[in-house]
Structure formats: C-alpha cells, structure tokens
Design an enzyme around this catalytic site. Structure first.
Site, short mmCIF file in Angstrom:
data_model
loop_
_atom_site.label_atom_id
_atom_site.label_comp_id
_atom_site.label_asym_id
_atom_site.label_seq_id
_atom_site.Cartn_x
_atom_site.Cartn_y
_atom_site.Cartn_z
CB CYS A 162 -0.98 -0.04 1.17
SG CYS A 162 -2.28 1.16 0.97
CG HIS B 125 -3.93 -3.42 3.02
ND1 HIS B 125 -2.99 -2.95 3.90
CD2 HIS B 125 -4.48 -2.32 2.45
CE1 HIS B 125 -2.98 -1.63 3.88
NE2 HIS B 125 -3.87 -1.22 3.01
CD GLU C 64 -1.72 -5.93 5.43
OE1 GLU C 64 -1.38 -6.39 4.32
OE2 GLU C 64 -1.84 -4.72 5.66
N GLY D 164 -2.67 -14.68 37.63
CA GLY D 164 -3.66 -15.71 37.31
C GLY D 164 -3.93 -15.75 35.81
N GLY D 165 -3.45 -14.74 35.09
CA GLY D 165 -3.67 -14.69 33.65
C GLY D 165 -2.65 -15.51 32.87
CB VAL D 166 -2.63 -16.50 29.28
CG1 VAL D 166 -1.79 -17.40 28.41
CG2 VAL D 166 -4.07 -16.96 29.29
CB SER E 58 1.79 -13.21 34.87
OG SER E 58 0.57 -13.72 35.36
CB SER E 59 0.32 -18.47 34.06
OG SER E 59 -0.63 -17.84 34.87
#
Ligand code: XMP
Length: 514
Positions: free
Chosen positions: A79, A167, A169, A222-224, A226-227
C-alpha cells in the site's frame, strides 16, 4: 543464527497483522518504526514496508532511506509502502479519482512471478487507499492489475523488490497469506524454524545465561501471560524464581485458591498474599472509577513491594509483557502512543532489572508456548481479566457484600459458558475473547418473587469477540444459553432480580464498564 524479517511501520492499523502473518509462517519478525531499520544486522532476510494513514504527498509523510535495504535483501512494499517506492524511485503517485476501498479482484496476474506462485486468476484482494500509482519506476514491470488499478502490483527487473497496492495481510485478501508465504519463504529464504518448541529451548538457554545465579521476582495475576512467563522462568532457573500473587479481594469466586493450586501443580515457588482487608478499607465509599483504579494500583504496588523486599538479594523483576503491549505503534503525529508496563512503581532503590521473556510474542504464540511446556489447557485458555478485577465491574462504591453478589453471578455465568458445547463441538467459552458479569449496583428495579415484591439490582452480562482487545464486538450468545444463565442467576443469587445482556461494541463502548 535466527533469521528475521523486518517490518517497517508507517503507521497503518494493519501493521501488526503483517507481523502475525509472518509469524504464522514460523518465521521471526520484528515490527520497527519506519526510521529504525537496523543497519548491519546479518540476520535480516527481508524487509516489508507497511501501509500508512498518510499520502506520499503529505508534507509530514514518513520518509525512509530505501538504500539502507533495497538491493541488499528482498523488499516488499504494501500500500503506502508500494506508493512510496514508486514515488521516490521515478514513478508517479496521484490522488485517485475515487478512493479505492474494499474488495477488488485481480484481473490479470503474472503467474510466472515468484510473488504470485499458485495464485488463482481472479483472486480477491483488499484495497484501502486514496492515492494511486500512475507510473512505476523505469526498472519495474507491472505484475498484477484489477479493473480499476493498473499497477495493483509491480516488481523490479533489476533487484529483489516487489510492491503491492492491496493489503495481503487482511483476511479479505483471499490469497494474501500465500503471497506472504511466497515472499517470506521462497523469495527471502526463510527456513521456517520459529516455533513454540524452538522458542522454549532457546529462551530457557538465554535466560540461564542472562540470569546466572541471580534471584528473580515475578508478579502473578492468574492470567495467561504471567503464568507462561513464570513457567518458562521456572524451567530456566527453578527455585531462584519467587512468584508473588496478591489477592486484592476482587478476584472471581474461589479464584485465589484455584489459581494457587494450579501454580503449585506447575511446581512454581509462589507466595500468596491475602491483602483484601487493606484494599476494601482503602476503597470504602469511593465511587469514581478513576479514583478506584488509582487506589487499587497504589495498594497493589505497596503490597507487592513489601513482599518483594522480603526476598533477599533479588536482582530481577520478571514481567509477562507481550509484543502487542510494547510495539511502538505510530500515530499520525509520529509519536509513540503505546508504552506499557504490567507492574509499575517499584521504588528506584530496589535496583531491579527487568526480564521480559515473552516480549516478542503475540497472544496466540504465548498460548502455544504454554501448551508446549505442558501447562493445563484451562489455564492457557483463560479469558483476560483486568488488574483491578471485579472493582471495575461494580458500579459505584465497593463493599465485600457487593463483591460476593457479583462473584456468585459471574461464577454461574462463566461455569455455564465452560459447560456449553456449541453445535460445532467447540466449548462456548473458547469462542469468546472475554466474558464477565457486571453488578449495576447504582440501579434498582422492581420485580416479583413468589408473592413478594423485590427491589434489587440488575446484573449485566458481557461477552465479546476480539483479537487484541483494541476493538471488540459483542458476542452473539445462543438464546438457550442466555435463558439458562438468566434463570439460574435470578433464582440463586440473592440481591439480583434482573439480568441484561450488553450489546455494545468497542468502540464506542469499552469492554469493561468502568
Ligand atoms: P477496555 O475496557 O479498555 O479493556 O476495553 C481492554 C482490555 O483491557 C483490560 N483492562 C485492564 N487490564 N488493568 C488491566 O490489567 C486495567 O486497569 C484494565 N482495564 C481494562 C480489559 O479487561 C480488556 O481485556
């Protein structure tokens, strides 16, 4: 050496998507501001120039010195990228009579050109530009056209340079992924060795080298993100990682215990801190959403720091920052608009260095890495949950009783979503980006239960689909599911007599209510 594709960002909204598509080809890529090309980096195997909100004729349009890479490695302009190459290399770009926007079909493709290998004759492409190329540079030839756009794609005959005005993508370019594969794999020669397994192996190795015998502290949520970050570090340095999980009292029902158990099951060294009394005391009577957030943020840092100080000789603070958190997206003025840190405000005197091993990954890649390390599927598929927790889902002031009511309603909703199997066999929860209940505690409405009149609060249910939380649409939940959840909440949760479903998209609404 790890190969990489550099994507130079000229400010288009779809630049991140280019990055995702390249990663889907198991190829590492970095998205950098248009003027930050890393000269003398031998691992660069190709360059992609993104679109831009500017016209090449705008006085403030972003300029780049193409000689840094053209002729040295293969280049693909998309583009604005295509128009910029034409504009600066002897072609011509003019305002289009009408904006070329939306679906178009290639009328003619040079099937012999490596960029279009395997292309169908009338492949659909997605256009989005106000300018159009009316002449291409002398050493270039046209390689694809649509009915309205003669130079839909062109290529140099003297150097490895390609340009497309559409585009590839975006999803609507039906063979866009093929085009990018042709460029990245065939033309640039990617060995496609970027995978979750290779990432884990090389990152564990790098972390060991980087950290030596140092101790590391990490705040778990508890989230993805940081775990997965903790699990990766645990693999690299074992017990020298100490995780801190703060319960501010506004987590989901039984969340603290469930998550602590899951972490222990993963062999993590976790300190759980119940600081809910402090948070409730400091939030008492506060109704302003921003004020609530500020208090929670401040208290969190205080509690985290107090725990962190107990860990002798810690040198590093690890964070689950991921790539979309830190991509320097450019706004129209060229300023960096996004900078982010999960845990801020650590006192300077702690002198902790930052360790962010997921900083190059997109969310879906973080999940793949988690899976690769054998983390439980339910932990990996967890919906995002805001740092301030249920506090931003309770309108008005926060009390333990309101939190309890919301926890009950939310638990019924989420459990039902986890148990609902859609006709295609997929669990409803896994189709949704994020879901939760909101307690409209500043509102009361009349109802009737048995023979008694009630005057209680409504609960709003929210469920959205999204890919990055920047934009979101409300999810079209099945009616039978909504009926079941509504019945169960009203029958079982004392204090709630009405359930509504939030059908607002973002923008203009946000995902959270506060
Ligand atoms: P909004 O409400 O802005 O949310 O559409 C976008 C995403 O961010 C999450 N969110 C937060 N996460 N601290 C966080 O860690 C916060 O203060 C916060 N506010 C919103 C939200 O859950 C959604 O995923």
């Amino acid at each position: 050496m790890q190969q990489k594709i550099i994507i130079l960002d000229f400010g288009s909204q779809t630049t991140q998507l280019i990055g995702r598509r390249v990663r889907e080809l198991d190829t590492f890529c970095e998205i950098l501001p248009y003027n930050k090309f890393p000269n003398d980096d031998p691992s660069v195997i190709g360059v992609i120039l993104s679109g831009s909100p500017f016209s090449v004729h705008d006085p403030e349009a972003f300029q780049v010195d193409l000689s840094q890479f053209v002729g040295k490695v293969p280049v693909l302009g998309i583009c604005y990228g295509a128009q910029y190459i034409s504009h600066t290399c002897g072609g011509r770009v003019e305002r289009a009579d009408s904006r070329e926007y939306g679906r178009a079909h290639l009328e003619w493709v040079d099937a012999g050109n490596p960029l279009f290998k395997g292309f169908d004759e009338h492949s659909q492409v997605w256009m989005s530009h106000g300018d159009t190329i009316t002449a291409i540079p002398d050493d270039c030839k046209v390689i694809a056209s649509t009915a309205n756009v003669r130079y839909a794609a062109y290529a140099s005959t003297t150097q490895p340079l390609w340009a497309v005005q559409f585009h590839p993508e975006v999803f609507h370019s039906s063979q866009g992924s093929l085009l990018l594969k042709n460029f990245v794999v065939d033309i640039c020669g990617s060995r496609q060795q970027w995978s979750a397994a290779s990432f884990v192996e090389s990152t564990v190795q790098e972390l060991r080298e980087q950290l030596g015998n140092d101790r590391v502290i990490l705040g778990l949520s508890g989230g993805v993100d940081s775990s997965v970050c903790a699990t990766l570090l645990n693999r690299a340095i074992g017990d020298r990682l100490t995780c801190i999980f703060v319960d501010h009292g506004m987590l989901r029902k039984n969340e603290f215990n469930k998550v602590m158990d899951a972490y222990k099951g993963l062999g993590l060294n976790v300190i759980g801190v119940d600081a809910s009394a402090k948070f409730f005391a400091d939030l008492a009577g506060v109704t302003d959403p921003e004020q609530k957030r500020k208090i929670i943020g401040r208290d969190f840092v205080e509690v985290f720091n107090a725990e962190a100080h107990k860990i002798q000789d810690a040198r590093w603070l690890a964070q689950g920052t991921i790539y979309p958190d830190r991509i320097e997206s450019l706004n129209i003025t060229g300023k960096t608009i996004k900078s982010h840190h999960n845990v801020g405000g650590l006192p300077e005197e702690m002198h902790l260095k930052l360790c962010e091993p997921l900083q190059w990954l997109f969310k879906d890649e973080v999940r793949r890495v988690g899976r690769e390390m054998g983390m439980p599927e339910r932990l990996i598929k967890r919906h995002p949950f805001p740092g301030p927790g249920l506090a931003v889902r309770i309108l008005g002031d926060i009390t333990p009783e309101k939190v309890r009511i919301l926890q009950e309603a939310d638990d019924i909703y989420i459990e039902a979503m986890l148990n609902y199997v859609c006709p295609d066999g997929e669990v409803l929860y896994d189709k949704i980006w994020q879901a939760g209940a909101i307690l409209l505690s500043t509102v009361r409405s009349v109802g009737v239960m048995g023979d008694e009149r009630t005057y209680e609060h409504p609960v709003a249910l929210r469920a959205v689909t999204s890919t990055d939380a920047m934009t979101a649409d409300w999810a079209h939940l099945p009616y039978d599911f909504m009926a079941q959840v509504s019945n169960e909440i009203i029958n079982k949760v004392r204090g709630v007599n009405r359930v509504c479903y939030d059908i607002s998209s973002k923008p203009p609404a946000t995902i959270e209510w506060e």
